[in-house]
Each structure stands twice: as C-alpha cells, then as structure tokens.
Design a protein around this motif. Structure first.
Motif, PDB file in Angstrom:
ATOM      1  N   SER A  71       6.873  13.875  -0.677  1.00  7.60           N
ATOM      2  CA  SER A  71       6.807  12.289  -0.084  1.00  7.60           C
ATOM      3  C   SER A  71       8.671  12.622   0.726  1.00  7.60           C
ATOM      4  CB  SER A  71       7.394  11.257  -1.549  1.00  7.60           C
ATOM      5  OG  SER A  71       8.800  12.067  -2.184  1.00  7.60           O
ATOM      6  N   ARG A  72       9.414  14.096   0.802  1.00 11.12           N
ATOM      7  CA  ARG A  72      10.582  13.769   1.315  1.00 11.12           C
ATOM      8  C   ARG A  72      10.494  14.776   2.931  1.00 11.12           C
ATOM      9  NH1 ARG A  72      14.275  15.902  -2.986  1.00 11.12           N
ATOM     10  NH2 ARG A  72      16.025  16.004  -1.295  1.00 11.12           N
ATOM     11  N   ALA A  75       5.687  13.821   4.614  1.00 14.57           N
ATOM     12  CA  ALA A  75       5.594  12.507   4.361  1.00 14.57           C
ATOM     13  C   ALA A  75       6.782  12.256   5.622  1.00 14.57           C
ATOM     14  CB  ALA A  75       5.985  11.666   3.198  1.00 14.57           C
ATOM     15  N   TRP A  79       3.531   9.850   7.277  1.00 12.35           N
ATOM     16  CA  TRP A  79       3.425   8.351   6.979  1.00 12.35           C
ATOM     17  C   TRP A  79       3.324   7.644   8.353  1.00 12.35           C
ATOM     18  CZ3 TRP A  79       7.091   7.630   2.663  1.00 12.35           C
ATOM     19  CH2 TRP A  79       7.370   8.223   1.753  1.00 12.35           C
ATOM     20  N   ARG A  85      -2.320   5.689   2.857  1.00 16.68           N
ATOM     21  CA  ARG A  85      -1.060   6.962   1.386  1.00 16.68           C
ATOM     22  C   ARG A  85      -1.694   6.957   0.584  1.00 16.68           C
ATOM     23  NH1 ARG A  85       4.805   4.754   2.163  1.00 16.68           N
ATOM     24  NH2 ARG A  85       5.259   4.623   4.735  1.00 16.68           N
ATOM     25  N   ALA A  89      -2.270  10.756  -0.634  1.00 17.31           N
ATOM     26  CA  ALA A  89      -1.557  11.660  -2.550  1.00 17.31           C
ATOM     27  C   ALA A  89      -2.630  11.756  -3.142  1.00 17.31           C
ATOM     28  CB  ALA A  89      -0.714  10.164  -3.006  1.00 17.31           C
ATOM     29  N   MET A 155       8.983  11.696  -8.485  1.00 12.89           N
ATOM     30  CA  MET A 155       8.184  10.438  -8.126  1.00 12.89           C
ATOM     31  C   MET A 155       9.952   9.699  -8.174  1.00 12.89           C
ATOM     32  SD  MET A 155       6.934  11.138  -5.443  1.00 12.89           S
ATOM     33  CE  MET A 155       6.596   8.950  -5.444  1.00 12.89           C
ATOM     34  N   ARG A 158      13.455  10.960  -6.881  1.00 10.42           N
ATOM     35  CA  ARG A 158      12.592  11.491  -5.641  1.00 10.42           C
ATOM     36  C   ARG A 158      13.741  12.146  -4.712  1.00 10.42           C
ATOM     37  NH1 ARG A 158      11.724   7.937  -1.615  1.00 10.42           N
ATOM     38  NH2 ARG A 158      10.026   9.580  -0.516  1.00 10.42           N
ATOM     39  N   TRP A 250       4.020   7.038  -5.087  1.00 13.18           N
ATOM     40  CA  TRP A 250       4.177   8.303  -3.534  1.00 13.18           C
ATOM     41  C   TRP A 250       3.634   6.957  -2.284  1.00 13.18           C
ATOM     42  CZ3 TRP A 250       1.585   9.907   0.497  1.00 13.18           C
ATOM     43  CH2 TRP A 250       2.615  10.900   1.855  1.00 13.18           C
ATOM     44  N   SER A 251       2.957   6.498  -2.874  1.00 13.32           N
ATOM     45  CA  SER A 251       1.693   5.671  -1.373  1.00 13.32           C
ATOM     46  C   SER A 251       3.230   4.197  -1.480  1.00 13.32           C
ATOM     47  CB  SER A 251       0.985   4.840  -1.836  1.00 13.32           C
ATOM     48  OG  SER A 251       1.198   4.062  -3.026  1.00 13.32           O
ATOM     49  N   ALA A 253       6.520   4.718  -1.497  1.00 12.33           N
ATOM     50  CA  ALA A 253       7.848   5.256  -1.437  1.00 12.33           C
ATOM     51  C   ALA A 253       8.565   5.100   0.063  1.00 12.33           C
ATOM     52  CB  ALA A 253       7.816   6.929  -1.527  1.00 12.33           C
TER      53      ALA A 253
END
Length: 257
Positions: A71-72, A75, A79, A85, A89, A155, A158, A250-251, A253
C-alpha cells in the motif's frame, strides 16, 4: 499486483525450501549417527505442530507485513488504474495464502527427504502415515491467523508496515506474561492470541495445579474449555476477520507523503 505477488511468493518458497533444507540435513544425519536409523522416529503429526507449523507462521508474518507494504509502493501506480482496489488486494492476498499452502508441502518434503537414503522409504512412509487431521489443520490455521494479524497490524501502522513481523514474538510474550497472577486481562483476551490458542488447545484440564514445585499454569486453567477442534475453528475465524479488515484498510488507504 496479483502477478507481482506470484513472482515474489515463488521466489520466497524456493528460498524457504533451501534455507530449511540445510538444518534439516544437519538434524537428520546427526540424529541418525547418534541413535541409529532403527531408533529414528519423527511422526508427521509432531513435525506439523512444531517445526513446520511455527516455520510457516514466521513465513506468513513476513508476507503478511509485505502485503501491507504494497500500500506504500506499488499502490502509487496501481491506484490510478480503473480497477477495484478491494479485488486487487484480495487477489494478492489469495496468492500469499496459496503460497503458504505450497510452502507447507515443501517443508514436509524437506523435513523427511534427507532421511530417505538412510532409513529407507518404508520407515519414511510409516512416519508420514502417523498423523491426524488436527495436526495438518493446526499447521495451516496457525500461520493463516498469523498472516491476517500481520497484514492488519501492518495496515494499521502503515508508516512502519513491516512491524507486522512482530506478531509471533508479541504472541509469545503475551502468552508468557499471561501466567503472571496480575495478568488477568491478558488471560481474558487470550482467545484472541493465536500463539495461546495453538499452545494450549491440547492441554488437559488440571494442569494449573501446582505439582512438585512447578509454577501453576494459570493460562491453561483459563483456557480449560478449549478443545483442538474449537481452537482450529477460532484460528481460521481470527485469520479470516483479520484478512478482511486488512483488505478493507488497503482498499481505502491513501498514498503516504
């Protein structure tokens, strides 16, 4: 993202197999040289709930934290694509969970393959047949719960997503501290601790009684109602809830600055 996870997990399973093969070779031949092949006996049930189960849990904690790390990194590109999303994930997580299942089979092979030239296929077959379904389910349910917790913790943190690797050490420390007379809250929350569930689910009632100078097992007493079947179900349930929560976070973030 799913294909990226597949490439990462494929390499990870190869590395895990090689790394595990070295101590497995050392253990097998040192044990056989000390005791002889006729006395060597390591049933699959015992291996599943000890070496294999705990190795898979550590493996799962690493890749649960890695899931949060995506996610960092990835993404930032992912994204902006016209894809859902949550689906992205969930598919990546399924690759990780499938990899844990494959890793379980690889660890079983690595555990017994080094013994094959010495003790023969007949004894290997006998050891592999000595297991019950509970041992296999424990070896899968425990790392599944650890993976979910690791992904969720990553998560939630993060900016330090790989803090999720600490799930197993935290569970061990929690289990140890729960034996203290003043740790009633830790004992009350022990059903949420995967380490406590796997280490105390098979214990018979009454182990908390002080015998021959040993300290009372207060955590075992508080979990006297826990049966293997119930513990397996709870581990799978905890893992599923944690995985679902991690996918949701995650979806939703946002990119970190």
């Amino acid at each position: 993202m799913m294909y990226r996870q597949f490439l990462v997990m494929r390499k990870a399973i190869v590395v895990l197999t090689i790394v595990t093969l070295i101590p497995s070779l050392i253990f097998a031949y040192s044990n056989i040289s000390l005791h002889g092949s006729d006395r060597f006996d390591s049933p699959l049930s015992f291996a599943l709930i000890t070496l294999i189960g705990w190795s898979l849990a550590l493996f799962a904690s690493i890749y649960g934290a890695a899931f949060a790390g995506t996610s960092r990194e990835a993404a930032q590109t992912l994204w902006v694509l016209p894809t859902d999303r949550r689906r992205s994930a969930a598919l990546a997580m399924l690759v990780d969970l499938g990899g844990i299942l494959v890793a379980c089979g690889a660890l079983i092979v690595v555990t017994y393959l080094p013994q094959l030239p010495v003790i023969g296929p007949a004894q290997i077959g006998a050891m592999l047949s000595q297991f019950d379904v509970h041992a296999l389910l424990f070896a899968l349910a425990f790392p599944f719960a650890v993976y979910g917790y690791s992904a969720l913790l990553g998560m939630l943190l993060r900016r330090a997503a790989f803090a999720g690797i600490a799930v197993v050490p935290i569970g061990v420390i929690w289990t140890m501290l729960a034996q203290d007379p003043a740790s009633g809250v830790l004992r009350m929350l022990a059903p949420l601790n995967p380490v406590a569930l796997i280490t105390h689910s098979a214990k018979a009632p009454g182990l908390h009684v002080k015998i021959n100078g040993f300290a009372p097992d207060r955590l075992g007493a508080s979990l006297h109602w826990l049966t293997p079947n119930l513990a397996i179900g709870m581990l799978f349930a905890l893992g599923a809830i944690a995985c679902a929560a991690a996918v949701t976070l995650w979806s939703r973030a946002q990119l970190l600055a």
